[in-house]
Design a protein around this motif. Structure first.
Motif, mmCIF file in Angstrom:
data_model
loop_
_atom_site.group_PDB
_atom_site.id
_atom_site.type_symbol
_atom_site.label_atom_id
_atom_site.label_comp_id
_atom_site.label_asym_id
_atom_site.label_seq_id
_atom_site.Cartn_x
_atom_site.Cartn_y
_atom_site.Cartn_z
ATOM 1 N N ARG A 166 49.405 30.469 32.332
ATOM 2 C CA ARG A 166 49.325 29.536 33.327
ATOM 3 C C ARG A 166 49.427 28.103 32.837
ATOM 4 O O ARG A 166 48.923 27.925 31.575
ATOM 5 N N ALA A 180 38.899 43.322 34.768
ATOM 6 C CA ALA A 180 39.218 42.345 35.712
ATOM 7 C C ALA A 180 38.787 41.131 35.067
ATOM 8 O O ALA A 180 39.577 40.008 35.081
ATOM 9 N N THR A 181 37.298 41.149 34.339
ATOM 10 C CA THR A 181 37.039 39.781 33.674
ATOM 11 C C THR A 181 38.141 39.510 32.472
ATOM 12 O O THR A 181 38.280 38.202 32.259
ATOM 13 N N GLU A 231 41.254 37.913 33.764
ATOM 14 C CA GLU A 231 41.262 36.689 34.284
ATOM 15 C C GLU A 231 41.016 35.586 32.975
ATOM 16 O O GLU A 231 41.536 34.451 32.920
ATOM 17 N N GLU A 232 40.509 35.917 31.907
ATOM 18 C CA GLU A 232 40.091 35.196 30.954
ATOM 19 C C GLU A 232 41.311 34.914 29.992
ATOM 20 O O GLU A 232 41.379 34.068 29.206
ATOM 21 N N PRO A 277 49.267 38.055 35.989
ATOM 22 C CA PRO A 277 48.076 38.942 35.450
ATOM 23 C C PRO A 277 48.743 40.511 35.834
ATOM 24 O O PRO A 277 49.055 40.711 37.005
#
Length: 231
Positions: free
Chosen positions: A142, A206-207, A210-211, A217
């Motif tokens: 991102r 999932a965590t 995201e990190e 993703p």
């Protein structure tokens, strides 16, 4: 002892002083700055209408250098031969044989077909190289800053997710394979219920995804099994 400020611009009793926006950091109530920019996570504004994050393009230095060398060598040799003919010298043997072969060989000759197929394959390969970005091992991240583009190696992403999965209680070993749009996680659990371990691993993945801060993703699939029995 202090005395309250008085005057037309002073706040009245029981009222807080209004916040004064700093220059260049005011917002219009929609989460964007007055210049049409959205603040990034580090406070640096990112253009609201910025182009979507795309994959990194490879430089293709080796194919470009090989093609340039072949074209330069062939053009130079042909130019030298043409200049020699113009100077009343005899043409090179390879050009005479090539001209005679092209003039006398039929189109369905084996060598003509093979040469045409090789030329078509090379041309298709060059078109594919020109139309595809390459660098499949780098996942775009991102954009937190308007002037910065970041990427994450797929092996580094897999290692980070593997470390996340190893923190789950009951996991003995983990294998993670990350692709552009998918991430496959295979875990081995030597105790606890498999469904519980799978749920915890999915939550950890999932965590972890995201990190990673990836622009796109990957979808994560988790498989949990018991270790093989010895003997």
């Amino acid at each position: 002892m202090t005395t309250p400020a008085t005057g037309p611009g002073a706040p009245g009793p029981g009222h807080d002083a209004p916040d004064t926006p700093r220059p260049g950091t005011g917002t219009n109530g929609t989460g964007t700055t007055g210049t049409g920019e959205t603040p990034g996570s580090d406070g640096v504004p990112v253009p609201a209408g910025a182009a979507p994050v795309r994959r990194f393009w490879a430089a293709r230095r080796v194919p470009a250098a090989v093609l340039a060398a072949l074209v330069l060598g062939g053009a130079g040799l042909l130019l030298y031969d043409v200049a020699a003919v113009r100077a009343d010298r005899q043409a090179m043997a390879w050009r005479r044989e090539l001209a005679d072969g092209l003039a006398t060989r039929p189109l369905d000759d084996t060598w003509v077909v093979v040469g045409a197929a090789v030329a078509a394959v090379l041309g298709l390969w060059l078109l594919v190289l020109a139309a595809t970005p390459g660098l499949r091992e780098i996942l775009p991240m991102r954009r937190e800053h308007a002037d910065v583009r970041a990427g994450l190696d797929r092996e580094a992403a897999a290692l980070a997710l593997r470390d996340r999965a190893m923190e789950v209680s009951g996991v003995q070993s983990v294998r993670v394979r990350v692709r552009r749009s998918k991430a496959a996680v295979k875990a081995v659990s030597h105790f606890r219920d498999l469904d519980e371990v799978r749920a915890d691993v999915e939550s950890a993945m999932a965590t972890g995804v995201e990190e990673l801060g990836l622009a796109h993703p990957p979808a994560v699939t988790v498989r949990v099994a018991r270790p093989p029995r010895k003997g």
